[in-house]
Each structure stands twice: as C-alpha cells, then as structure tokens.
Design an enzyme around this catalytic site. Sequence first.
Site, PDB file in Angstrom:
ATOM      1  N   CYS A 169      21.412  11.266 -18.276  1.00 25.53           N
ATOM      2  CA  CYS A 169      20.799  10.798 -19.531  1.00 25.53           C
ATOM      3  C   CYS A 169      20.740   9.291 -19.392  1.00 25.53           C
ATOM      4  CB  CYS A 169      21.664  11.184 -20.728  1.00 25.53           C
ATOM      5  SG  CYS A 169      21.178  10.344 -22.258  1.00 25.53           S
ATOM      6  N   CYS A 180      13.587   9.003 -19.892  1.00 18.51           N
ATOM      7  CA  CYS A 180      14.389   9.879 -20.737  1.00 18.51           C
ATOM      8  C   CYS A 180      14.434  11.249 -20.056  1.00 18.51           C
ATOM      9  CB  CYS A 180      13.715   9.978 -22.103  1.00 18.51           C
ATOM     10  SG  CYS A 180      14.454  11.167 -23.222  1.00 18.51           S
TER      11      CYS A 180
END
Length: 256
Positions: A180, A70
């Site tokens: 992302c 992440c």
Amino acid sequence: MKIGFFDSGLGGITVLNEALSQKIHGHFMYLADNKNTPYGIKDKNKVKKYIFENIEYLVNNECKIIVIACNTATALCIKDLRKMYSNICFIGTEPAVKVAVDDEKNKKIIVAATTITLKEEKLKNLITNLHITDKVDLLPLDKLVEFAEENVRGNIVDEYLKEKLCSYKLSEYSHIVLGCTHFPIFKENIQRIVPNLKVVDGSKGIISNLTKKIKNLGYDLESLKIDLVLTKKDNRFVNNFNNLCKQEENEVKYIY
Ligand code: DGL
C-alpha cells in the site's frame, strides 16, 4: 503533456518522491481523493466509482500518462481503465512480492496491504504465478492509511504494528512487502518492530516503468511543476502534502 499521479490520499507521495529523487521532472498533476479516503475498507463498487470519476478528471486535464499510485485502485480498476482509455498510458502499482522472492527463496514473506488489495484476484494471481502460495502470509494494515491521513505518528503507530505482528514467528520470514503506498510513510516504525526483516515497497519499480514509458513514447518533459488536485478543500491535507513531498506543490485545485 502532464503526468497524472492518483491515490486516495497522501500515499502516492511515496511514489512521486521516488520520481523526484530520480530527477524525473515534468508537469505532474497529483490527484488525491481526500473526500473518500480511505478506500481499502470500503465497498469495492463504491470505490470503483470514485476511481473512475477521478481518472476521468486527469484524462480531461491533459494527462497522457497516469500513474495509479495506489495498490487498491490498481487491483480494482487497472484492467477496466486500460480498456476505457486506450490512448492513455496507465502505470499500475502492485505489491513488490517478486522483489522479495528473488532476494530470498527459502524463507516466508509477509505481504501487508489494504483489505481490498489482499482480497482481489490481482494479488492472488501474482502469488499463484510465482508458485509461492505456501510462502506468503497476508496482513491487512488498514489503520496505517488512517494514521497517515490524520498525521498520527510515534507510539500509537508502534503499538498498532506490534499488535499486528506479535503472532508471527519472525525468524521464519525474510521480508515484509509494503503493498500500500501509504505504508512507506511508516517504514521506520515498521523496521523498528521487525528489525530482522527486509522492508520493501514498489516505488522504485513503478518509477523505472514510468521512465521507460516516457522514453518509449518520446515525450519531452518540461521543467518541474506539481499541481495538487483535491476532491475536498482541506488545508491540513495541503500542509501534510508539503511536509511529506520533497517538493512543494505549485498550484492547488479543488474539484467537485
Ligand atoms: N494508498 C492506497 C493503496 O496503495 C490506498 C489506501 C486506502 O485508501 O485505503 O492501496
């Protein structure tokens, strides 16, 4: 010994899948904070608290290597986590800006990520250190995280991307960097909207890092097993996980 994978939701699967494609097999524990997803548009102190709680769970459950799959969590917490747990090997995720710049020096690049990732020092430092401040445009695409979690596909996604990308003079750009881990789920949509740009993400780099660490630490990996850990009971999440992941999970646990 387990290898932890952590994300706010489904995005980390794009990293886990890269490990599976490269035949890195072991006992994986994938923790998704599906109760608190999305992270990227929330108050950063709240998000940090969620991340610390979740990482504590992985540490307490025999994960000796933890892949922070992440970008948002990496940008906010990786330094703190390394200080807090000096016996754990953390592998972070950052936008593959260097891959894009090394590939083409004369054109600009778009870095798409969550609002938090784009605002944090980590990315700013990366861009400054590569001396490419004037070549990079930052683009928040937070809605893609929501689309991924809610299983929205097709036209709605394309329309959103068109709206976000229509103001760019695309002939001036060579790459769009997906900063992302949720965004590669929409790689085909993105490529359709910007056919002349190369679409890059960081998953190969993360897994090559993971491979090196496993070797350096001398860990013998067991056969493949994936435990899925969720912070909220949600059968739809489990189904989405199994649809996106190249391997079904073996066990689902709920925490909190
Ligand atoms: N997949 C995450 C990232 O790479 C988090 C997205 C979110 O929760 O907003 O940034």
